[in-house]
Design an enzyme around this catalytic site. Structure first.
Site, PDB file in Angstrom:
ATOM      1  N   ASP A 102       0.135   1.943   3.123  1.00 20.52           N
ATOM      2  CA  ASP A 102       1.532   2.169   3.492  1.00 20.52           C
ATOM      3  C   ASP A 102       1.600   3.482   4.255  1.00 20.52           C
ATOM      4  O   ASP A 102       1.375   4.545   3.679  1.00 20.52           O
ATOM      5  CB  ASP A 102       2.401   2.222   2.236  1.00 20.52           C
ATOM      6  CG  ASP A 102       3.895   2.237   2.529  1.00 20.52           C
ATOM      7  OD1 ASP A 102       4.284   2.502   3.681  1.00 20.52           O
ATOM      8  OD2 ASP A 102       4.675   1.996   1.582  1.00 20.52           O
ATOM      9  N   ARG A 104       4.329   4.539   5.999  1.00 21.98           N
ATOM     10  CA  ARG A 104       5.710   4.892   6.320  1.00 21.98           C
ATOM     11  C   ARG A 104       6.022   6.339   5.916  1.00 21.98           C
ATOM     12  O   ARG A 104       5.378   6.900   5.047  1.00 21.98           O
ATOM     13  CB  ARG A 104       6.679   3.951   5.597  1.00 21.98           C
ATOM     14  CG  ARG A 104       6.575   2.521   6.085  1.00 21.98           C
ATOM     15  CD  ARG A 104       7.450   1.596   5.300  1.00 21.98           C
ATOM     16  NE  ARG A 104       7.025   1.559   3.903  1.00 21.98           N
ATOM     17  CZ  ARG A 104       7.690   0.938   2.943  1.00 21.98           C
ATOM     18  NH1 ARG A 104       8.816   0.319   3.210  1.00 21.98           N
ATOM     19  NH2 ARG A 104       7.243   0.933   1.704  1.00 21.98           N
TER      20      ARG A 104
END
Length: 187
Positions: A102, A104
């Protein structure tokens, strides 16, 4: 409640509004889940459910971030889908493509919430990392409550996305990414 602005375009802050925790969804773009209603994720369902819950509450804020595919972009996400077709889960696929599980960032969401003066929030999420990231290292935002995003299929067998792909995706979120979600026993 309604937003009011002064002659310079600045939001006029109603102290009563600030003191109440606002329902907030920090949502990362997902073309496949929101537009094509892919059976591989629950993103479209979460987006719609957040809006429904905010409507029911009478207020809320969705911060929409352009971070397709957990930050890897649509092209790379489609490559990850190919790897998932060969048996990899979403985390393995991203790692095989030399991306983090991930990648983000939620700093922009924190800045937007600060600009809107939404300091105390009830965050619609299952992701414990998102809670920490949105609060920020200086804890300028306070998550007063985490509101779970329980898949509709787990709440009612007639609704929501039903597929082996979504079951695997949600299992990976729980087992590999530590999401705060527990599948009901009767499903």
């Amino acid at each position: 409640k309604k937003l009011e602005f002064d002659e310079n375009g600045n939001i006029i802050i109603d102290q009563q509004t600030i003191d109440i925790s606002t329902l907030v969804r920090i949502h990362s773009e997902c073309y496949t889940g929101e537009t094509a209603w892919s059976a591989r994720c629950d993103c479209g369902e979460q987006f719609d459910e957040a809006g429904r819950l905010m409507g029911k509450e009478g207020r809320g804020c969705i911060v929409y971030l352009r971070q397709e595919g957990r930050g890897i972009g649509l092209g790379e996400k489609l490559k990850a889908y190919n790897l998932q077709d060969l048996g990899a889960d979403t985390v393995q696929a991203n790692l095989m493509l030399r991306h983090p599980a991930d990648s983000r960032s939620f700093g922009m969401a924190t800045a937007i919430l600060l600009d809107l003066n939404l300091i105390n929030i009830k965050l619609l999420t299952n992701n414990p990392d998102k809670i920490v990231a949105v609060e920020g290292k200086n804890r300028l935002i306070h998550v007063t409550q985490r509101v779970p995003m329980i898949p509709l299929a787990w709440q009612n067998k007639e609704e929501g996305v039903h597929s082996k792909e979504i079951d695997g995706y949600l299992r990976t979120k729980i087992e590999r990414m530590g999401h705060l979600l527990q599948k009901p026993i009767n499903i």
